[in-house]
Design a protein around this motif. Structure first.
Motif, mmCIF file in Angstrom:
data_model
loop_
_atom_site.group_PDB
_atom_site.id
_atom_site.type_symbol
_atom_site.label_atom_id
_atom_site.label_comp_id
_atom_site.label_asym_id
_atom_site.label_seq_id
_atom_site.Cartn_x
_atom_site.Cartn_y
_atom_site.Cartn_z
ATOM 1 N N TYR A 186 0.820 -1.212 0.000
ATOM 2 C CA TYR A 186 0.000 0.000 0.000
ATOM 3 C C TYR A 186 0.857 1.265 0.000
ATOM 4 O O TYR A 186 0.413 2.315 -0.480
ATOM 5 C CB TYR A 186 -0.940 -0.017 1.203
ATOM 6 C CG TYR A 186 -2.172 -0.861 0.939
ATOM 7 C CD1 TYR A 186 -3.280 -0.330 0.289
ATOM 8 C CD2 TYR A 186 -2.198 -2.199 1.301
ATOM 9 C CE1 TYR A 186 -4.399 -1.114 0.032
ATOM 10 C CE2 TYR A 186 -3.315 -2.985 1.057
ATOM 11 C CZ TYR A 186 -4.410 -2.445 0.414
ATOM 12 O OH TYR A 186 -5.501 -3.206 0.148
ATOM 13 N N ASP A 240 -8.011 5.340 3.524
ATOM 14 C CA ASP A 240 -8.079 3.879 3.649
ATOM 15 C C ASP A 240 -6.689 3.260 3.541
ATOM 16 O O ASP A 240 -6.362 2.298 4.252
ATOM 17 C CB ASP A 240 -8.998 3.311 2.562
ATOM 18 C CG ASP A 240 -10.455 3.699 2.796
ATOM 19 O OD1 ASP A 240 -10.790 4.025 3.947
ATOM 20 O OD2 ASP A 240 -11.234 3.699 1.826
ATOM 21 N N PRO A 261 -5.434 -6.396 4.891
ATOM 22 C CA PRO A 261 -6.596 -6.587 4.020
ATOM 23 C C PRO A 261 -6.457 -7.858 3.188
ATOM 24 O O PRO A 261 -5.357 -8.350 2.950
ATOM 25 C CB PRO A 261 -6.594 -5.332 3.146
ATOM 26 C CG PRO A 261 -5.175 -4.899 3.141
ATOM 27 C CD PRO A 261 -4.618 -5.261 4.485
ATOM 28 N N ASP A 294 -8.441 -9.731 -2.411
ATOM 29 C CA ASP A 294 -9.371 -9.066 -3.319
ATOM 30 C C ASP A 294 -9.493 -7.584 -2.995
ATOM 31 O O ASP A 294 -9.665 -6.749 -3.892
ATOM 32 C CB ASP A 294 -10.742 -9.742 -3.265
ATOM 33 C CG ASP A 294 -11.292 -9.788 -1.843
ATOM 34 O OD1 ASP A 294 -10.515 -9.540 -0.897
ATOM 35 O OD2 ASP A 294 -12.495 -10.064 -1.673
ATOM 36 N N GLU A 295 -9.364 -7.206 -1.699
ATOM 37 C CA GLU A 295 -9.422 -5.794 -1.347
ATOM 38 C C GLU A 295 -8.192 -5.055 -1.871
ATOM 39 O O GLU A 295 -8.289 -3.895 -2.315
ATOM 40 C CB GLU A 295 -9.533 -5.643 0.166
ATOM 41 C CG GLU A 295 -10.835 -6.199 0.720
ATOM 42 C CD GLU A 295 -10.843 -6.221 2.243
ATOM 43 O OE1 GLU A 295 -9.755 -5.995 2.817
ATOM 44 O OE2 GLU A 295 -11.903 -6.446 2.835
ATOM 45 N N ILE A 326 -8.852 -4.474 -5.487
ATOM 46 C CA ILE A 326 -9.796 -3.375 -5.710
ATOM 47 C C ILE A 326 -9.088 -2.035 -5.564
ATOM 48 O O ILE A 326 -9.316 -1.093 -6.342
ATOM 49 C CB ILE A 326 -10.976 -3.491 -4.720
ATOM 50 C CG1 ILE A 326 -11.814 -4.732 -5.046
ATOM 51 C CG2 ILE A 326 -11.836 -2.238 -4.751
ATOM 52 C CD1 ILE A 326 -12.907 -5.004 -4.047
ATOM 53 N N ALA A 327 -8.194 -1.909 -4.566
ATOM 54 C CA ALA A 327 -7.462 -0.650 -4.369
ATOM 55 C C ALA A 327 -6.597 -0.339 -5.581
ATOM 56 O O ALA A 327 -6.514 0.814 -6.029
ATOM 57 C CB ALA A 327 -6.613 -0.736 -3.103
ATOM 58 N N SER A 349 -8.711 0.871 -8.361
ATOM 59 C CA SER A 349 -9.179 2.241 -8.130
ATOM 60 C C SER A 349 -8.180 3.250 -8.676
ATOM 61 O O SER A 349 -8.547 4.232 -9.325
ATOM 62 C CB SER A 349 -9.399 2.463 -6.631
ATOM 63 O OG SER A 349 -10.390 1.585 -6.137
ATOM 64 N N PRO A 368 -12.229 1.355 -2.239
ATOM 65 C CA PRO A 368 -11.978 0.025 -1.666
ATOM 66 C C PRO A 368 -12.399 -0.018 -0.205
ATOM 67 O O PRO A 368 -12.349 0.987 0.509
ATOM 68 C CB PRO A 368 -10.456 -0.129 -1.815
ATOM 69 C CG PRO A 368 -9.944 1.265 -1.855
ATOM 70 C CD PRO A 368 -11.001 2.078 -2.516
ATOM 71 N N ARG A 369 -12.820 -1.187 0.228
ATOM 72 C CA ARG A 369 -13.246 -1.384 1.610
ATOM 73 C C ARG A 369 -12.141 -2.105 2.370
ATOM 74 O O ARG A 369 -11.613 -3.115 1.899
ATOM 75 C CB ARG A 369 -14.546 -2.211 1.657
ATOM 76 C CG ARG A 369 -15.712 -1.483 0.991
ATOM 77 C CD ARG A 369 -16.085 -0.221 1.752
ATOM 78 N NE ARG A 369 -17.198 0.469 1.122
ATOM 79 C CZ ARG A 369 -17.703 1.601 1.598
ATOM 80 N NH1 ARG A 369 -17.162 2.162 2.679
ATOM 81 N NH2 ARG A 369 -18.725 2.193 0.980
ATOM 82 N N PHE A 370 -11.801 -1.600 3.556
ATOM 83 C CA PHE A 370 -10.781 -2.197 4.404
ATOM 84 C C PHE A 370 -11.383 -2.541 5.739
ATOM 85 O O PHE A 370 -12.353 -1.885 6.203
ATOM 86 C CB PHE A 370 -9.603 -1.226 4.622
ATOM 87 C CG PHE A 370 -8.946 -0.791 3.338
ATOM 88 C CD1 PHE A 370 -8.089 -1.631 2.676
ATOM 89 C CD2 PHE A 370 -9.237 0.427 2.783
ATOM 90 C CE1 PHE A 370 -7.495 -1.239 1.490
ATOM 91 C CE2 PHE A 370 -8.655 0.837 1.603
ATOM 92 C CZ PHE A 370 -7.784 -0.007 0.956
#
Length: 353
Positions: free
Chosen positions: A237, A291, A302, A305-306, A309-310, A313, A344-346
């Motif tokens: 990240y 996030d 995370p 798949d998360e 998604i990030a 994005s 994205p959801r964390f």
């Protein structure tokens, strides 16, 4: 006549005995050192052989244990040599021992075989007891500057030069030298004038921000699975955030790479922020950075798949704003549902649960 010579010899008496030839004085014997002396001394003299008046350099290298110290006394008498200068080097480590180098500059004004006389070096043991080590004499040879001639003779005078008639050969040499100097000056001036001209600097065209970002995203996508499997989600990240911030700087001129999320938020608040990132939604960008900060600083983990998604994005952000893409007209409010769909959801941090 023979009787007269005989009478003269009797009157003069017997011839005196010839004195025996003087023998060279015996070399000075080297003083004995302690049999269990822990120090070792090596000497080296340069140049050898030398000539009269040359500056000689005697290097004295002393090796000794680490719990000892050595010293070369002042006021050394090295006759018949003259001590010009004395230098003391730093103590160096050679592993299990220490080493120190002393340099003596000497001069000798005679020819033949000669030797540097023995001189003392003091060393101190761990009990602060002072001992003396006598350096052995160092023999060397001093040669004459005329040693290559069996019977050197003074050189005779040169033949007289007539001043009545000019020396044509000398005149030609001088004229050639003058012409060479003038030609060299002209060539140097021409070279300096050509060198002073400004040369165009051709730089490679910069890589567009969207092309660089897409290439970095492709590389990170290929390493995503391995990074997450090795527990390096924070590194993943961090790199993803740097790609996004670098693109914001290159595409929109927003100073983001060296700033925190809170510092970027202060820049993108209000109408000025929407205009600066158009057609991007500043709120969606700030939510994405928040996030990512949860993963980087709260050390969340995370799912795969998360993380994917990030990455998508950021890729969508680049593709939707690349030069030549259609965009919303300025001043149009961003669609909040679209921003939520691309965010994205964390997992929430433990203290927020």
């Amino acid at each position: 006549m023979t009787a007269g010579l005989l009478a003269l010899l009797l009157w003069l008496g017997p011839p005196p005995e010839l004195a025996p030839a003087a023998e060279p004085p015996p070399a000075e014997p080297a003083l004995a050192n302690e049999p269990d002396s822990p120090i070792t001394v090596t000497t080296r003299l340069t140049p050898d052989p030398s000539h009269i008046g040359d500056l000689l350099q005697l290097e004295v290298i002393v090796a000794f244990p680490k719990d000892h110290s050595v010293n070369l006394p002042n006021g050394l008498d090295l006759s018949p040599l003259e001590l010009v200068e004395f230098r003391e080097g730093d103590v160096e480590s050679t592993g299990s021992e220490l080493r120190q180098r002393f340099t003596l500059d000497l001069q000798y004004f005679d020819v033949g075989e000669v030797s540097v006389p023995s001189f003392p070096i003091t060393w101190i043991d761990p009990d602060n007891q002072v001992h003396t080590h006598h350096v052995a004499p160092h023999a060397f040879v001093v040669e004459s500057l005329l040693a290559n001639e069996a019977e050197p003779q003074m050189r005779g005078d040169d033949s007289p030069v007539s001043l009545e008639y000019p020396d044509e050969e000398l005149a030609l040499i001088l004229m050639a030298c003058a012409a060479g100097v003038v030609l060299g000056g002209l060539l140097l001036g021409l070279w300096l004038s050509l060198r002073g001209r400004a040369k165009p600097i051709v730089l490679a065209p910069p890589i567009p921000a969207h092309e660089r970002a897409l290439a970095e995203l492709d590389k990170l996508a290929g390493e995503r699975v391995a990074l997450l499997a090795d527990g390096q989600a924070q590194d993943y990240y961090v790199r993803l955030t740097e790609i996004a911030k670098r693109y914001l700087e290159g595409r929109f001129g927003v100073d983001a790479l060296e700033r925190t999320t809170d510092e970027i938020r202060a820049t993108l608040v209000g109408e000025a922020g929407r205009a600066a990132l158009h057609p991007l939604d500043p709120i969606a960008v700030l939510n994405f950075l928040d996030d990512c900060d949860l993963v980087k600083f709260a050390r969340l983990s995370p799912a795969n798949d998360e993380a994917e998604i990030a990455l998508h994005s950021v890729r969508d952000m680049v593709l939707s704003t690349a030069p030549g893409r259609g965009s919303e007209p300025p001043g149009q409010a961003p669609d909040p549902d679209r921003a939520k769909a691309t965010r994205p959801r964390f997992p929430e941090p433990p203290e927020a649960r």
